[in-house]
Design a protein around this motif. Structure first.
Motif, mmCIF file in Angstrom:
data_model
loop_
_atom_site.group_PDB
_atom_site.id
_atom_site.type_symbol
_atom_site.label_atom_id
_atom_site.label_comp_id
_atom_site.label_asym_id
_atom_site.label_seq_id
_atom_site.Cartn_x
_atom_site.Cartn_y
_atom_site.Cartn_z
ATOM 1 N N LEU A 155 -9.882 -11.756 45.401
ATOM 2 C CA LEU A 155 -8.465 -11.625 45.728
ATOM 3 C C LEU A 155 -7.679 -11.084 44.541
ATOM 4 O O LEU A 155 -6.761 -10.255 44.714
ATOM 5 C CB LEU A 155 -7.905 -12.978 46.159
ATOM 6 C CG LEU A 155 -8.372 -13.525 47.508
ATOM 7 C CD1 LEU A 155 -7.884 -14.959 47.687
ATOM 8 C CD2 LEU A 155 -7.866 -12.640 48.648
ATOM 9 N N ALA A 156 -8.026 -11.539 43.341
ATOM 10 C CA ALA A 156 -7.345 -11.035 42.147
ATOM 11 C C ALA A 156 -7.611 -9.542 41.956
ATOM 12 O O ALA A 156 -6.718 -8.789 41.525
ATOM 13 C CB ALA A 156 -7.800 -11.823 40.918
ATOM 14 N N GLN A 157 -8.815 -9.079 42.267
ATOM 15 C CA GLN A 157 -9.111 -7.650 42.161
ATOM 16 C C GLN A 157 -8.288 -6.837 43.154
ATOM 17 O O GLN A 157 -7.774 -5.766 42.819
ATOM 18 C CB GLN A 157 -10.601 -7.417 42.388
ATOM 19 C CG GLN A 157 -11.494 -8.010 41.308
ATOM 20 C CD GLN A 157 -12.972 -7.850 41.633
ATOM 21 O OE1 GLN A 157 -13.338 -7.255 42.655
ATOM 22 N NE2 GLN A 157 -13.832 -8.397 40.785
ATOM 23 N N VAL A 158 -8.167 -7.352 44.372
ATOM 24 C CA VAL A 158 -7.347 -6.660 45.365
ATOM 25 C C VAL A 158 -5.898 -6.604 44.917
ATOM 26 O O VAL A 158 -5.230 -5.561 45.028
ATOM 27 C CB VAL A 158 -7.478 -7.366 46.734
ATOM 28 C CG1 VAL A 158 -6.469 -6.804 47.730
ATOM 29 C CG2 VAL A 158 -8.894 -7.231 47.271
ATOM 30 N N ARG A 159 -5.394 -7.699 44.403
ATOM 31 C CA ARG A 159 -3.998 -7.724 43.952
ATOM 32 C C ARG A 159 -3.756 -6.742 42.816
ATOM 33 O O ARG A 159 -2.717 -6.067 42.777
ATOM 34 C CB ARG A 159 -3.642 -9.151 43.516
ATOM 35 C CG ARG A 159 -2.199 -9.327 43.109
ATOM 36 C CD ARG A 159 -1.889 -10.782 42.817
ATOM 37 N NE ARG A 159 -2.702 -11.301 41.720
ATOM 38 C CZ ARG A 159 -2.614 -12.543 41.252
ATOM 39 N NH1 ARG A 159 -1.756 -13.400 41.816
ATOM 40 N NH2 ARG A 159 -3.384 -12.948 40.262
ATOM 41 N N SER A 160 -4.704 -6.619 41.896
ATOM 42 C CA SER A 160 -4.546 -5.671 40.788
ATOM 43 C C SER A 160 -4.631 -4.227 41.281
ATOM 44 O O SER A 160 -3.939 -3.353 40.750
ATOM 45 C CB SER A 160 -5.612 -5.933 39.724
ATOM 46 O OG SER A 160 -6.913 -5.717 40.244
ATOM 47 N N ARG A 161 -5.463 -3.959 42.288
ATOM 48 C CA ARG A 161 -5.539 -2.591 42.814
ATOM 49 C C ARG A 161 -4.249 -2.195 43.535
ATOM 50 O O ARG A 161 -3.828 -1.034 43.469
ATOM 51 C CB ARG A 161 -6.718 -2.459 43.779
ATOM 52 C CG ARG A 161 -8.062 -2.381 43.097
ATOM 53 C CD ARG A 161 -9.133 -1.867 44.049
ATOM 54 N NE ARG A 161 -9.327 -2.731 45.200
ATOM 55 C CZ ARG A 161 -10.244 -3.679 45.272
ATOM 56 N NH1 ARG A 161 -11.049 -3.904 44.230
ATOM 57 N NH2 ARG A 161 -10.372 -4.412 46.357
ATOM 58 N N ILE A 162 -3.637 -3.129 44.210
ATOM 59 C CA ILE A 162 -2.384 -2.817 44.903
ATOM 60 C C ILE A 162 -1.270 -2.591 43.900
ATOM 61 O O ILE A 162 -0.520 -1.621 43.989
ATOM 62 C CB ILE A 162 -2.026 -3.944 45.885
ATOM 63 C CG1 ILE A 162 -3.098 -4.067 46.970
ATOM 64 C CG2 ILE A 162 -0.666 -3.705 46.514
ATOM 65 C CD1 ILE A 162 -2.889 -5.226 47.911
ATOM 66 N N GLY A 163 -1.147 -3.475 42.914
ATOM 67 C CA GLY A 163 -0.147 -3.324 41.874
ATOM 68 C C GLY A 163 1.265 -3.526 42.386
ATOM 69 O O GLY A 163 1.505 -3.993 43.506
#
Length: 521
Positions: free
Chosen positions: A44-52
């Motif tokens: 989930l943290a990776q997805v959040r960082s990709r969205i920005g």
């Protein structure tokens, strides 16, 4: 009762889940409180960082469909739970139960008729008592079908044109099926093959409705080739079977039942797909699609072929690149003839991939409608009569519609979704400004690849405005780049031009500009 969040995207680590979260990050109002949920906090943290962007401040929630306690805790914290965790026949029932128990509205992307039937049987009465809206199928299945039909009904009612008769959706689709849709279809075929009762429910035209005594007993076949003239006098050739018709038709008929059969006693609904504008090619293509659907279902049902199909079919959670999604589009025209003889057509369209980016927009906006619009369903662009079509007519906004009632629904209008919300993410293309030396043909747009090939074969070289910084002139050795002259000092005359071939000082020849793709090699 106030909740900690307005919307929670459950399954945000999946492909469509991430697309939905990305859409909410770009287009949801600033005051909307959103959180991402899934099984693994690190992903989930990776997805959040990709969205920005604003998504960097969104909280992360860990929940698992195998842990009912985590689902109950998650559902109690939000107003709307947006679920992209599928196949829903395996993972959706516990999530719906948690939302009904917590008084939380629910949206998903299911296209599985057996799951929707079980959800209705188990949770509909409880959801009505609790004032909870459980809205299944908020993506390409079945927003265009449900919303387009409701727009026809709303316009015919306002015009006093009577009730709806035979209504047909004609789909123009460019895009691929998602891995989740394929996995749901495989699971449905397996269950239907093994269980006779499941097969009866899946094949029944009114498998999602509430009172079979009030339904029209004769409904069109789901998989059939339809003559275009039978749908509308302006259509020619044949229409192929639409692969999502066996589910979308059930959703539309359920919406009619929830509206107390307001579409009329003669309402019959079917769906088809356009494959070509040529009469002969459309007929050949339609029967090819019909044969392909039969062979596809037979191949999926054959267990020895399953390992081979698993290597070819898209996997759940995977999807195409952004460039491939940008090339996708869909146009869904819904035709009807009312009991008074008037004809109407409604259109739901977007320049987005129907199974991925378009579905993410529809699911995200459905969730926002439930979270922000309360009990009032938004009206949309009314359907326009086909008697006098005008290509330049723009859609107008109609008054607010009927309130969205509690219970289990399918499609978009029960969630309060409007066409403006669906199409808001697709900006209009501004007209191209005409520059100096631009012909009328080029002002209407650059020539297509086919037109360029045809002109090359005919020896036609179109004169158009040159691109900036790439002005070319014809010289004795062919095309060459013109060198810019040095500016003369202020107050001095420009240097004289060299004499021409006949000794006279001739004016400079006007350069001939060519499109790079049309230049002779």
């Amino acid at each position: 009762m106030s909740r900690e969040f307005d919307v929670i995207v459950f399954g945000a680590t999946g492909f469509v889940g991430e697309l939905t979260a990305r859409h909410l990050a770009r287009h949801a109002p600033d005051d909307v409180r959103i959180a991402l949920a899934g099984r693994t906090e690190a992903k989930l943290a990776q997805v959040r960082s990709r969205i920005g962007g604003r998504a960097a401040r969104w909280p992360l929630i860990t929940a698992d469909v195998d842990s009912p306690a985590s689902l109950d805790a998650m559902a109690a914290r939000t107003t709307v739970l947006c679920s992209t965790v599928g196949p829903y026949a395996l993972y959706g029932e516990t999530v719906v139960g948690a939302c009904v128990n917590a008084g939380t509205h629910y949206t998903d992307l299911t296209g599985e008729v057996l799951f929707a039937r079980r959800s209705i049987d188990k949770f509909h009465e409880q959801a009505v008592a609790a004032g909870v809206k459980i809205v299944h199928s908020c993506g390409f299945d079945s927003i265009p079908s449900d919303l387009g039909t409701w727009l026809l009904y709303d316009r015919a009612r306002s015009d006093g044109a009577g009730t709806l008769g035979t209504t047909t959706l004609v789909a123009y689709v460019k895009g691929g099926a998602s891995g989740g849709t394929v996995a749901s279809a495989v699971g449905l075929i397996d269950e239907v093959t093994a269980d006779r009762d499941a097969r009866r429910i899946a094949m029944g035209p009114h498998s999602l409705t509430t009172d079979l005594q009030r339904e029209s007993p004769k409904q069109p076949a789901d998989v059939a080739v339809i003559a275009g003239a039978d749908v509308d006098p302006e259509l020619t050739g044949s229409l192929a079977p639409f692969f999502m018709a066996p589910y979308n038709t059930r959703v539309v008929r359920r919406s009619n039942a929830l509206l107390d059969w307001a579409y009329g006693p003669d309402f019959r609904y079917r769906e088809a797909m356009a494959v070509s504008r040529n009469a002969i090619l459309s007929t050949v293509g339609s029967y090819s699609v019909l044969a392909g659907l039969g062979l596809g279902v037979a191949a999926i049902a054959a267990k020895p072929l399953r390992p081979l199909l698993n290597k070819v079919l898209p996997k759940p959670g995977s999807g195409p690149s952004e460039r491939s999604q940008a090339a996708g589009r869909f146009t869904m025209d819904v035709y009807t003839a009312t009991t008074s003889g008037r004809r109407y057509r409604a259109r739901v369209a977007a320049h987005k991939d129907p199974g991925y980016s378009g579905t993410a927009v529809m699911l995200g906006e459905s969730s926002l409608a439930l979270a922000l619009d309360g009990d009032t369903a938004r009206g949309g662009a009314p359907a326009e009569p086909v008697r006098r079509p005008h290509p330049g007519r723009r859609a107008r906004r109609c008054p607010r519609g009927a309130p969205a009632r509690a219970g289990i629904h399918g499609g978009g209008h029960r969630a309060g979704l409007s066409p403006e919300r669906v199409s808001r993410d697709a900006p209009a293309r501004p007209p191209r400004a005409a520059g100096p030396g631009t012909t009328r043909r080029h002002r209407l747009g650059p020539p297509s690849r086919r037109a360029r090939r045809r002109r090359r074969r005919r020896g036609v070289r179109q004169r158009i405005a040159p691109p900036t910084g790439a002005i070319r002139a014809r010289g004795p050795d062919g095309p060459r780049r013109r060198r810019a002259r040095a500016a003369a000092p202020t107050g001095t005359a420009p240097p004289p031009r060299p004499p021409g071939r006949d000794g006279r000082r001739t004016p400079p020849r006007r350069p001939r500009y060519y499109h790079p793709d049309l230049r002779r090699r």
